[in-house]
Design a protein around this motif. Sequence first.
Motif, short mmCIF file in Angstrom:
data_model
loop_
_atom_site.label_atom_id
_atom_site.label_comp_id
_atom_site.label_asym_id
_atom_site.label_seq_id
_atom_site.Cartn_x
_atom_site.Cartn_y
_atom_site.Cartn_z
N VAL A 102 44.15 33.99 40.66
CA VAL A 102 43.96 33.41 41.99
C VAL A 102 45.14 33.73 42.88
N TRP A 103 46.37 33.67 42.34
CA TRP A 103 47.55 34.00 43.14
C TRP A 103 47.48 35.45 43.62
N LEU A 104 47.08 36.36 42.75
CA LEU A 104 46.98 37.77 43.15
C LEU A 104 45.83 37.99 44.14
N LEU A 105 44.76 37.22 44.03
CA LEU A 105 43.67 37.35 45.00
C LEU A 105 44.11 37.00 46.41
N LEU A 106 45.09 36.15 46.55
CA LEU A 106 45.56 35.71 47.86
C LEU A 106 46.63 36.62 48.45
N ARG A 107 46.98 37.69 47.77
CA ARG A 107 48.00 38.62 48.26
C ARG A 107 47.40 39.55 49.31
N PRO A 108 48.25 40.16 50.16
CA PRO A 108 47.72 40.97 51.27
C PRO A 108 47.35 42.41 50.91
N ARG A 109 47.73 42.87 49.76
CA ARG A 109 47.45 44.27 49.41
C ARG A 109 46.24 44.38 48.50
N THR A 110 45.48 45.45 48.67
CA THR A 110 44.22 45.58 47.95
C THR A 110 44.42 45.78 46.45
N TYR A 111 45.47 46.47 46.05
CA TYR A 111 45.69 46.67 44.61
C TYR A 111 45.94 45.34 43.92
N GLN A 112 46.68 44.45 44.56
CA GLN A 112 46.94 43.14 43.98
C GLN A 112 45.65 42.31 43.91
N VAL A 113 44.78 42.47 44.89
CA VAL A 113 43.49 41.77 44.86
C VAL A 113 42.65 42.27 43.68
N ILE A 114 42.65 43.57 43.45
CA ILE A 114 41.88 44.14 42.33
C ILE A 114 42.43 43.63 41.00
N MET A 115 43.75 43.58 40.87
CA MET A 115 44.35 43.07 39.63
C MET A 115 44.05 41.58 39.46
N GLY A 116 43.99 40.84 40.56
CA GLY A 116 43.62 39.43 40.49
C GLY A 116 42.19 39.25 40.00
N LEU A 117 41.28 40.08 40.48
CA LEU A 117 39.90 40.03 40.00
C LEU A 117 39.82 40.37 38.51
N ALA A 118 40.61 41.33 38.08
CA ALA A 118 40.62 41.70 36.66
C ALA A 118 41.14 40.54 35.81
N LEU A 119 42.22 39.89 36.26
CA LEU A 119 42.75 38.75 35.49
C LEU A 119 41.76 37.60 35.44
N LEU A 120 41.06 37.36 36.55
CA LEU A 120 40.05 36.30 36.55
C LEU A 120 38.92 36.63 35.59
N SER A 121 38.51 37.89 35.54
CA SER A 121 37.44 38.26 34.62
C SER A 121 37.90 38.12 33.17
N TYR A 122 39.18 38.44 32.89
CA TYR A 122 39.71 38.24 31.54
C TYR A 122 39.74 36.75 31.18
N ALA A 123 40.09 35.91 32.14
CA ALA A 123 40.12 34.47 31.90
C ALA A 123 38.71 33.94 31.59
N VAL A 124 37.73 34.41 32.34
CA VAL A 124 36.35 33.97 32.10
C VAL A 124 35.86 34.47 30.75
N ASN A 125 36.19 35.71 30.40
CA ASN A 125 35.80 36.24 29.09
C ASN A 125 36.42 35.44 27.96
N LEU A 126 37.69 35.10 28.09
CA LEU A 126 38.36 34.30 27.07
C LEU A 126 37.75 32.91 26.98
N PHE A 127 37.37 32.34 28.12
CA PHE A 127 36.74 31.03 28.14
C PHE A 127 35.39 31.07 27.44
N ILE A 128 34.56 32.06 27.75
CA ILE A 128 33.25 32.17 27.11
C ILE A 128 33.41 32.38 25.61
N PHE A 129 34.34 33.25 25.23
CA PHE A 129 34.56 33.52 23.81
C PHE A 129 35.07 32.28 23.08
N SER A 130 35.93 31.51 23.73
CA SER A 130 36.45 30.30 23.08
C SER A 130 35.37 29.23 22.97
#
Length: 121
Positions: free
Chosen positions: A17-45
Amino acid sequence: MEIILALAIGVLTGSGVWLLLRPRTYQVIMGLALLSYAVNLFIFSMGRQGLAINKAPVLVNGVPQDLAHYADPMPQALVLTAIVIGFAMTALFLVVLLASRGSSGTDHVDGVHSRTEQEML
């Protein structure tokens, strides 16, 4: 173990979420990737609960063939599918990022230079 898993999901979600709020597009993409990893870990757990603790993942001779003795394969299949879709999404976003940066000359989300970049130019 549950507290470590919960902390990992929380750190990944907070960082995403912190990276999603950053002004650069690369940071936004990395934020989306981290969120997807968090959701995957949540579903798996969540798939670990109930049926999957200390259970065999495949059919074994001599063990009754009911769900009480085997792991649930659905969360694993969902996470595997989500990983593939997340990889494709990240690749597509990176291509769009490179095309946008090439056409506009900046990698900011709003398409304008920041004040420090304008002063350097």
